[in-house]
Design a protein around this motif. Structure first.
Motif, PDB file in Angstrom:
ATOM      1  N   ILE A1283      -4.700 -87.632  -8.054  1.00  0.00           N
ATOM      2  CA  ILE A1283      -3.950 -88.643  -8.903  1.00  0.00           C
ATOM      3  C   ILE A1283      -2.598 -88.597  -8.112  1.00  0.00           C
ATOM      4  N   PRO A1284      -1.920 -89.611  -7.262  1.00  0.00           N
ATOM      5  CA  PRO A1284      -0.829 -89.608  -6.584  1.00  0.00           C
ATOM      6  C   PRO A1284       0.399 -89.710  -7.502  1.00  0.00           C
ATOM      7  N   PRO A1285       1.398 -89.068  -7.117  1.00  0.00           N
ATOM      8  CA  PRO A1285       2.736 -88.962  -7.803  1.00  0.00           C
ATOM      9  C   PRO A1285       3.102 -90.348  -8.268  1.00  0.00           C
ATOM     10  N   ARG A1286       3.784 -90.574  -9.247  1.00  0.00           N
ATOM     11  CA  ARG A1286       4.676 -92.107  -9.947  1.00  0.00           C
ATOM     12  C   ARG A1286       3.120 -92.916 -10.246  1.00  0.00           C
ATOM     13  N   SER A1287       2.155 -92.137 -10.925  1.00  0.00           N
ATOM     14  CA  SER A1287       1.275 -93.069 -11.367  1.00  0.00           C
ATOM     15  C   SER A1287       1.012 -92.823 -12.872  1.00  0.00           C
ATOM     16  N   ILE A1288       0.788 -94.067 -13.437  1.00  0.00           N
ATOM     17  CA  ILE A1288       0.233 -93.975 -14.925  1.00  0.00           C
ATOM     18  C   ILE A1288      -1.281 -93.875 -15.090  1.00  0.00           C
ATOM     19  N   GLY A1310       1.569 -84.687 -18.726  1.00  0.00           N
ATOM     20  CA  GLY A1310       2.488 -85.296 -19.866  1.00  0.00           C
ATOM     21  C   GLY A1310       2.471 -84.518 -21.239  1.00  0.00           C
ATOM     22  N   LEU A1311       1.492 -84.204 -21.775  1.00  0.00           N
ATOM     23  CA  LEU A1311       1.538 -83.522 -23.104  1.00  0.00           C
ATOM     24  C   LEU A1311       2.074 -82.127 -22.962  1.00  0.00           C
ATOM     25  N   ALA A1312       2.826 -81.594 -24.251  1.00  0.00           N
ATOM     26  CA  ALA A1312       3.703 -80.472 -24.056  1.00  0.00           C
ATOM     27  C   ALA A1312       2.724 -79.193 -24.288  1.00  0.00           C
ATOM     28  N   LYS A1313       1.549 -79.383 -24.101  1.00  0.00           N
ATOM     29  CA  LYS A1313       0.607 -77.931 -24.331  1.00  0.00           C
ATOM     30  C   LYS A1313      -0.855 -78.672 -24.168  1.00  0.00           C
ATOM     31  N   PRO A1314      -1.541 -77.570 -23.685  1.00  0.00           N
ATOM     32  CA  PRO A1314      -3.172 -78.248 -23.532  1.00  0.00           C
ATOM     33  C   PRO A1314      -3.694 -78.473 -24.953  1.00  0.00           C
ATOM     34  N   ALA A1315      -4.595 -79.676 -25.051  1.00  0.00           N
ATOM     35  CA  ALA A1315      -5.231 -80.082 -26.268  1.00  0.00           C
ATOM     36  C   ALA A1315      -6.472 -79.209 -26.509  1.00  0.00           C
ATOM     37  N   HIS A1316      -6.768 -79.175 -27.703  1.00  0.00           N
ATOM     38  CA  HIS A1316      -8.100 -78.738 -28.086  1.00  0.00           C
ATOM     39  C   HIS A1316      -8.920 -79.672 -28.286  1.00  0.00           C
ATOM     40  N   LEU A1317      -9.902 -80.015 -27.492  1.00  0.00           N
ATOM     41  CA  LEU A1317     -10.909 -81.070 -27.333  1.00  0.00           C
ATOM     42  C   LEU A1317     -12.207 -80.827 -27.957  1.00  0.00           C
ATOM     43  N   TYR A1318     -12.490 -79.652 -28.524  1.00  0.00           N
ATOM     44  CA  TYR A1318     -13.985 -79.382 -29.256  1.00  0.00           C
ATOM     45  C   TYR A1318     -14.274 -80.248 -30.147  1.00  0.00           C
ATOM     46  N   SER A1319     -15.595 -80.684 -29.961  1.00  0.00           N
ATOM     47  CA  SER A1319     -16.132 -81.499 -30.986  1.00  0.00           C
ATOM     48  C   SER A1319     -15.270 -83.030 -31.376  1.00  0.00           C
ATOM     49  N   LYS A1320     -14.789 -83.339 -30.200  1.00  0.00           N
ATOM     50  CA  LYS A1320     -14.130 -84.812 -30.472  1.00  0.00           C
ATOM     51  C   LYS A1320     -15.115 -86.026 -30.129  1.00  0.00           C
ATOM     52  N   GLY A1321     -14.942 -86.902 -30.811  1.00  0.00           N
ATOM     53  CA  GLY A1321     -15.697 -87.986 -30.638  1.00  0.00           C
ATOM     54  C   GLY A1321     -14.924 -88.969 -29.399  1.00  0.00           C
ATOM     55  N   ASN A1322     -14.391 -90.219 -29.664  1.00  0.00           N
ATOM     56  CA  ASN A1322     -13.537 -90.933 -28.644  1.00  0.00           C
ATOM     57  C   ASN A1322     -12.398 -90.229 -28.432  1.00  0.00           C
ATOM     58  N   ILE A1323     -11.872 -90.351 -27.139  1.00  0.00           N
ATOM     59  CA  ILE A1323     -10.501 -89.717 -26.707  1.00  0.00           C
ATOM     60  C   ILE A1323      -9.874 -91.229 -25.885  1.00  0.00           C
ATOM     61  N   VAL A1324      -8.699 -91.253 -26.207  1.00  0.00           N
ATOM     62  CA  VAL A1324      -7.645 -92.231 -25.382  1.00  0.00           C
ATOM     63  C   VAL A1324      -6.455 -91.356 -24.991  1.00  0.00           C
ATOM     64  N   PHE A1325      -6.173 -91.543 -23.776  1.00  0.00           N
ATOM     65  CA  PHE A1325      -5.157 -90.930 -23.127  1.00  0.00           C
ATOM     66  C   PHE A1325      -4.190 -91.601 -22.306  1.00  0.00           C
ATOM     67  N   LEU A1326      -2.914 -91.640 -22.382  1.00  0.00           N
ATOM     68  CA  LEU A1326      -1.954 -92.108 -21.885  1.00  0.00           C
ATOM     69  C   LEU A1326      -1.062 -91.091 -20.947  1.00  0.00           C
ATOM     70  N   GLY A1327      -1.040 -90.848 -19.926  1.00  0.00           N
ATOM     71  CA  GLY A1327      -0.367 -89.958 -19.082  1.00  0.00           C
ATOM     72  C   GLY A1327       0.393 -90.339 -17.726  1.00  0.00           C
ATOM     73  N   PHE A1328       1.137 -89.598 -17.262  1.00  0.00           N
ATOM     74  CA  PHE A1328       1.922 -89.693 -16.156  1.00  0.00           C
ATOM     75  C   PHE A1328       2.062 -88.716 -15.141  1.00  0.00           C
ATOM     76  N   SER A1329       1.818 -89.125 -13.849  1.00  0.00           N
ATOM     77  CA  SER A1329       1.779 -88.005 -12.911  1.00  0.00           C
ATOM     78  C   SER A1329       3.174 -87.942 -12.034  1.00  0.00           C
TER      79      SER A1329
END
Length: 1385
Positions: A1283-1288, A1310-1329
């Motif tokens: 993922i290049p810099p300045r990317s959504i 962009g998250l403040a810490k690593p998320a725990h993703l065990y046994s998750k159903g759907n995931i939606v994420f918005l981040g910035f590189s």
């Protein structure tokens, strides 16, 4: 070179248009303060200090030896050796060093010619603590205050100068207490300067009670007063005055709220499972391991089923060990790291907070022994964690015995303060500062104050607060509308404050207030030399007395260059809070700049333009919130105060609160020629911004002749203002104030609200010149209880605006009443209306009503009450034009109606068929495009004249699907034909045809109802009560289909005089009318053109009687009438003979009028229905063919803007995720990521990842990747390396992802810490590189069975913090308009 004294050489600065050359001495003109010359001094007496009982001799002051030492001079010997180069160099060097020491000695740092406290002519001044001392500072007295002081009063005059001392490191803390400060005749008070802002803490405390001490002429008590020739320059440290939240602040500071639980005798092990990423309590269980082995096994299974990383809290209730199995103990040890569970004894208090599979290092536990029905203290366990947003929180478990009672409990709450994410750089805010966060709900009382904590880990866009939020404060753009809460800092380092008593006393309206309201005030009079206040805090200011306000420009006239000021007067960055009377008062003053100022928790109108003559004032980027009722003016008062305060009324008149009072507003704009740009009215008891129109100047300006009437004057600039959390209206454009004293003929109080004014702007305020449209550009109105905006007048244009969650979004009302009004129009375009947004609100404050939303049946706060009918755009009368606008989320519930377009309820007035709607768009969640009301709550019987005649023209079919159709109420048979289409759920009928109105007025017929029937539908007459049924001369205005016949009947004796006016008739338009009279009636019928301006009549023509109906019908254009004595009907044709222009009601020749004079002695009821029909019955027919229903979507309909933000110079990217659950997935519903309206769908289990360039507008997709379930493990590598810099980064998954280990990658994005993703159903994420962590980065997760539904986010593009090269090139329309407004017209 320093400036000469007042008797020195003429200074080099621009002379004013009036005044003379005397000015405040001490430093270079133009460097410290732009000076306007003051009048010459009255005398030249040195400073005097006198006590109340004794006059002292001339004041003497002690100075340090350094201060008394004269400047060093070169000795004669040195002068004789100037030919020696070395000696000369040494001497010169010594001279400049000594000079620098002397110039800097008092300030302790290098002198700056811009800094008033570094003026070398100043003497240090320490008047001490003497509350009896009267200080007079006159010519030659140039004082630097260096320490705390208390005096009785200070008068600065005749060139006297008082400056607060400062230090480079801001270490001084000076408090000056005095009853008053009066500055006049060349006197000056300086704290800092615009180019050398004050660094230390300076406080002026105004003390004294209302019932003690002398009252000064004009100014009264407890004041800073500036008279002619005075200078007041106060300049605190510059800081961001206010901004907005960039992320939602939740109640309790946690997204799912805090959690508190306590119970006695809850036997066994009480367990809570908390999500480590959100602090949400997921599971609540109690296991009676004292009594049952199966409960122990159930606990063992329960712990084994938990995902790694989950937080578990356990607390013993009563006792827990009797049946606690060893395998369960071992499980607790292995999964939670407990060391104390193994030895737990009978009734021992034990508490644990641990992390599943976190080991003993993540386990905190405590045990206390049970002795004599108590424990030796509380077994308390606590752990601290962080959410994905970076918010620190604590989990607490406890257990104890108290006097034989077992208690156990849990708490989940924020720890070490709550972090706020803000839109702008707030690095100038400091720990200890007070801030306020505005309400984003219906109640203004949800505004909250907080204290800032030290936060070394915070970015420049973050702060941490000490207190826990009690309410929800939105920090997002929701449904395309900016609802982010305003956040203002109240603290300044320069403070003016009133010293207050603990409670109300004396004659200070104590019947209304239980606290002291006698604060200080600042008052500036005409012909001051210079006044600039910037970044000053005013608290405890204002008095419940006229003229006593925190900042009051009193009859100053022109204070810009038009008044001779080199630099116009201004207030900038002020914080006015906890005020007892207004915020900033502009009284008889023009050209003042009010900028970046906060008014919080104040009584009465906040930003107040007083007498109706104030013009050219500029209000730029100000914030007002929590504007509460006061007592001073009727318009300040609430309902109870209104009826109690009756000293100003005549006789026994009891004020009517809704029409006389109840108008308190954050911005009270008493003249349209003022400029409002970028302001926020974030909570008032009545209105956010109120424009009113004085018929003549009021108050102390009474008697002045206005060259231009306010109601005719074009509107100043109105751009990018926001209004929310107000009760009556966000924006209110209507009404005036009563300009006459109370009397027997009109007992209402002077300056009470009055309904006589109508805004009708014309060029040069000349009614004979063309109209000038008032443009309201970029208004955002949300969560206003009644009206988002109420706008009366014409011509008025509302454009680029947004309305959400208001009782009624926008209401248009015409500017006057026919025939005195020429007719005008109102238009709304490129705007967005949202009925019920995703801002669900939060119960509390004064929010009284909760209910179920129509969209998703979720609980939400409601406007007015649970049954109130919500309307997006409300039509009162018209003509209006609604075009290029979008409506979303108007869905009724069993409790209430909700419609996109509606009409004023209980409308006794008229509605014109010239109301036009075109190019509108209705979202899929709009059930009622339009609603005409039905009998019931709020609508009552729906039988008033305006209710029955509600109508509009659907020009292009975008409302109904029928092009060029008219939409009216379903039971209105005056507008029908056989091919009309009923829309039952709208209570509407859609018809083709051409329509106009007949204005019918009768004389001396109170309580007379008119019955009008179309010849084609005699069984469906319309009964009209009249605009005011009790009026002596009733008025009726039915809408009629043209080229049809009608009969008119009465429920009483026929009127002797009747007028028929043709309204909205184009040339050659006609109808035939038959009016019912007794058979023995004789008539005189005349025609004429009524001239609206002067009421005169032109072209007066007589009607001639026709001998038969056939003769009348043969020549319908001639002035003839036919009286059918058998039926009692007087027939004539109403035909327009002249052209009508634009939106005028009448023709260009005047209003075409027919007058019928009837002579009869009959007093019988004149209802001829039984005789008229079936004789004059006509078969129903359509004059204009009904169009076919349109097919296909309208591509040009709706607003083209997707986002309505309060920072329109920024670009936002709309992103929408559609995340179906397991059941929806099995039905084949796709998962969708929509970017700026472009859909990217996927149907297979896996993940869709989009990469968008954050620096491109509107948007540029740089990559699209799909990872199927089998390949999802490759996503980690892609996220880290590709993922290049300045990317959504936009990520959405479908189906349960068990092998997706991307937690560390998401933290990098962009998250403040690593998320725990065990046994998750759907995931939606918005981040910035990139190197920047935006506030909008988010992770949404759901259980495997549930989807996330629809999620919308609006992401800013081209931000400088992203590293975008074009970020600084954004077009700032607001700054352009500011410069335009500051140009003197």
């Amino acid at each position: 070179m320093y400036a000469a004294s007042s008797r020195g050489h003429s200074p080099a600065f621009l002379p004013p248009q009036n005044g003379n050359g005397h000015r405040s001495p001490g430093y270079v003109p133009g460097k410290v303060v732009p000076l306007r010359p003051a009048p010459p001094p009255k005398n030249h007496t040195s400073a005097k200090l006198t006590s109340r009982n004794q006059e002292a001799p001339a004041a003497t002051f002690a100075f340090s030896p350094e201060e008394q030492r004269p400047p060093p001079r070169e000795s004669r010997k040195q002068k004789r050796h100037k030919n020696t180069f070395i000696c000369f160099a040494i001497t010169s060097f010594s001279f400049f060093v000594a000079l620098a020491v002397i110039l800097g000695i008092s300030s302790k740092y290098a002198p700056d010619e811009n800094c008033p406290d570094q003026n070398p002519r100043l003497r240090n001044w320490d008047p001490g603590q003497d509350s009896a001392k009267h200080v007079v500072i006159k010519e030659g007295d140039m004082f630097r205050l260096t320490s705390d002081a208390t005096v009785n009063s200070i008068v600065i005059q005749d060139g006297g100068l008082l400056v607060f001392g400062d230090d480079k490191d801001g270490s001084r803390n000076i408090t000056l207490r005095t009853r008053y400060i009066l500055i006049q005749d060349g006197g000056a008070l300086h704290i800092g300067a615009e180019k050398c802002r004050y660094r230390s803490k300076a406080t002026i405390t105004l003390y004294g009670k209302s019932d003690e001490g002398e009252s000064m002429p004009i100014f009264g008590k407890k004041f800073i007063g500036v008279k002619a020739g005075g200078t007041l320059e106060l300049h605190g440290a510059q800081r961001t005055s206010w901004t907005m939240l960039a992320r939602t602040l939740h109640s309790s500071g946690l997204p799912f709220g805090s959690y508190t639980f306590e119970k006695d005798f809850s036997r066994g092990l009480n367990v809570r499972v908390i999500d480590q990423d959100t602090a949400r309590v997921l599971e609540y269980e109690k296991f009676d391991t004292h009594e049952y082995h199966n409960e122990s096994r159930r606990l063992q299974d329960f712990l084994r089923a938990q995902d790694p990383g989950r937080i578990v809290a356990i607390a013993v209730g009563d006792s827990a060990v009797k049946s606690l199995l060893q395998t369960t103990i071992q499980t607790i040890q292995e999964r939670l790291g407990s060391k104390l569970i193994h030895g737990l004894g009978y009734r021992q208090a034990w508490a644990l907070v641990g992390v599943i599979d976190g080991g003993s290092s993540s386990c905190n536990e405590s045990v206390r022994n049970y002795e004599n029905h108590s424990t030796g203290g509380k077994a308390l366990a606590q752990g601290e964690f962080y959410t994905l947003d970076g918010q620190k929180f604590s989990v607490t478990a406890y257990s104890e015995w108290i006097e034989g009672i077992s208690f156990s409990g849990f708490r989940v709450e924020t720890a070490d303060g709550v972090k706020l994410h803000l839109l702008d750089d707030v690095s100038s805010w400091e720990a200890g500062d007070q801030i306020v966060v505005a309400s984003t709900d219906y109640s203004m009382y949800q505004a909250e104050e907080f204290t800032l904590l030290p936060c070394p880990e915070c970015s420049r866009f973050q702060v941490k607060v000490k207190e826990t939020p009690q309410y929800l404060h939105v920090g997002e753009i929701i449904d395309g509308i900016d609802m982010r809460a305003e956040v203002g800092v109240l603290t300044r380092n320069v403070v003016i404050q009133g010293e207050m008593e603990d409670s109300c006393y004396a004659e200070n309206q104590c019947q209304f207030f239980d606290y002291d309201t006698f604060g200080g005030h600042v008052m500036i009079e005409k012909n001051f030399t210079s006044v600039h206040l910037s970044y000053v805090e005013l608290k405890g200011m204002g008095q419940q007395q006229l003229g006593r306000y925190p900042v009051h420009f009193h009859l100053c006239g022109d204070v810009d260059s038009k008044g001779g000021y080199i630099q116009p007067a201004s207030v900038d960055g002020l914080s006015v809070h906890h005020s007892f009377s207004r915020c900033i008062t502009v009284h008889g003053t023009n050209g003042l700049l009010i900028k970046d100022t906060i008014g919080f928790d104040t009584l009465g109108h906040c930003f107040f333009l007083e007498d109706g003559i104030e013009q050219r004032n500029v209000l730029f980027h100000n914030l007002g919130l929590l504007t509460k009722p006061g007592t001073l003016l009727p318009t300040d008062r609430n309902s109870s105060v209104c009826t109690i305060m009756r000293d100003g009324v005549y006789g026994n008149y009891i004020p009517v609160p809704t029409t006389d009072c109840m108008a308190v507003s954050t911005f009270w704009i008493a003249h349209p020629n003022n400029h409002l740009i970028n302001n926020a009215a974030a909570g008032s008891q009545d209105a956010g911004i109120w424009y009113l129109f004085h018929k003549e100047p009021t108050g102390e300006s009474s008697g002045l002749q206005l060259l231009e009437k306010p109601e005719l004057t074009p509107l100043g600039i109105f751009y990018n203002n926001r209004v929310h959390s107000n009760f009556k209206a966000g924006l209110f454009v209507d009404k005036g104030v009563k300009t006459t004293n109370s009397s027997a003929s009109d007992p209402r109080e002077y300056l009470c609200l009055d309904n006589s004014a109508r805004f009708r702007p014309h060029q040069d305020a000349d009614p004979e010149k063309p109209r000038v449209a008032a443009v309201i550009d970029r208004l955002i109105a949300f969560k206003n209880n009644d009206n988002g905006a109420w706008v009366r007048g014409g011509d008025i244009i509302v454009q680029n605006s947004a309305f959400a969650d208001n009782g009624k979004g926008l209401t248009f009302a015409s500017d006057g009443s026919f025939p005195s009004d020429e007719g005008s129009s109102q238009e709304v375009s490129e705007s967005l209306f949202v009925g019920e947004s995703r801002n669900y609100g939060f119960q509390g404050g004064q929010n009284k009503y909760m209910g179920t939303g129509g969209i998703d049946q979720k609980p939400r706060t409601l406007p007015r009450n649970r049954t109130f009918p919500i309307r997006g755009f409300q039509i009162y009368d018209g003509p209006i034009h609604l075009t290029k606008s979008t409506f979303k989320k108007y869905v009724p519930t069993p409790d209430r109606y909700s419609s996109a377009i509606g009409f004023l309820m209980k409308n006794s007035w008229q509605t014109t068929p010239r109301n036009n709607v075109s190019l509108v768009k209705f979202g899929p969640q709009v059930s009622l495009n339009v609603f005409f009301g039905k009998p019931g709550p709020w609508f009552e019987d729906c039988e008033l004249d305006g209710d029955k005649n509600s109508i509009f023209h659907d020009i292009d079919g975008s409302v109904t699907g029928y092009k060029d159709a008219y939409v009216g109420r379903m039971d209105n048979y005056l507008i029908r034909h056989p091919n009309c289409v009923n829309v039952t759920k709208w209570n509407a009928v859609v018809c083709s045809g051409t329509y106009a109105q007949v204005y019918v007025q009768t004389w001396n017929t109170p309580n007379l109802s008119m019955i009008i029937t179309r010849d084609e539908y005699p069984s469906h007459p319309m009964v009209l009560r009249g605009i005011n049924q009790r009026a002596i001369s009733p008025q009726y205005q039915p809408v009629v289909m043209l080229e049809k016949g009608y009969t008119i009947h009465w429920n009483g004796p026929a009127p002797r005089t009747t007028f028929l006016y043709l309204v909205n008739f184009n040339k050659d338009d006609w109808i035939r009318v038959g009016l019912c009279y007794p058979s023995n009636t004789s008539f005189q019928v005349t025609f004429g053109f009524l001239q609206r301006q002067n009421g005169s009549l032109s072209r007066n023509e007589e009607y001639e009687p026709a001998q038969s109906m056939a003769e009348l019908q043969k020549k319908p254009s001639e002035r003839k009438f036919y009286f059918d004595a058998a039926t009692g009907l007087l027939f004539l044709y109403l035909r327009a003979h002249s052209h009508r222009d634009g939106h005028n009601y009448c023709s260009s020749q005047g209003c075409e009028r027919v007058k019928i004079q009837a002579a009869t002695d009959s007093k019988d009821i004149s209802n001829c229905m039984a005789k008229a029909y079936p004789q004059y019955y006509k078969k129903p027919s359509a004059i204009k063919r009904m169009p076919a229903m349109l097919t296909g979507r309208c591509q040009e309909c709706g607003t083209h803007q997707m986002v309505f933000s309060s920072d329109p110079h920024k670009s936002y990217l709309p992103v929408r995720f559609q995340s179906p659950g397991k059941a929806e997935t099995q039905r084949g519903e796709p998962s969708v990521i929509s970017v700026n309206g472009t859909d990217f769908t996927f149907r297979s289990a896996g993940a869709l990842l989009l990469v968008v360039d954050a620096c491109s507008v509107p948007f540029r997709l740089t990559d699209k990747q799909t990872f199927l379930s089998a390949d999802v493990s490759h996503m980690e590598e892609y996220l880290k390396a590709s993922i290049p810099p300045r990317s959504i980064v936009l990520l959405s998954t479908r189906g349960e992802m068990k092998q997706m280990n991307i937690s560390d990658s998401l933290a990098l994005l962009g998250l403040a810490k690593p998320a725990h993703l065990y046994s998750k159903g759907n995931i939606v994420f918005l981040g910035f590189s990139g190197n920047f962590k935006p506030s909008w980065t988010k992770l949404f997760t759901s259980s495997p069975e549930q989807g996330l539904g629809v999620l919308e986010q609006y992401l800013p593009l081209q931000m400088e913090d992203y590293g975008c090269s074009r970020a600084s090139s954004a077009h700032r329309r607001d700054l352009e308009l500011l410069q335009q407004a500051l140009k003197v017209q």
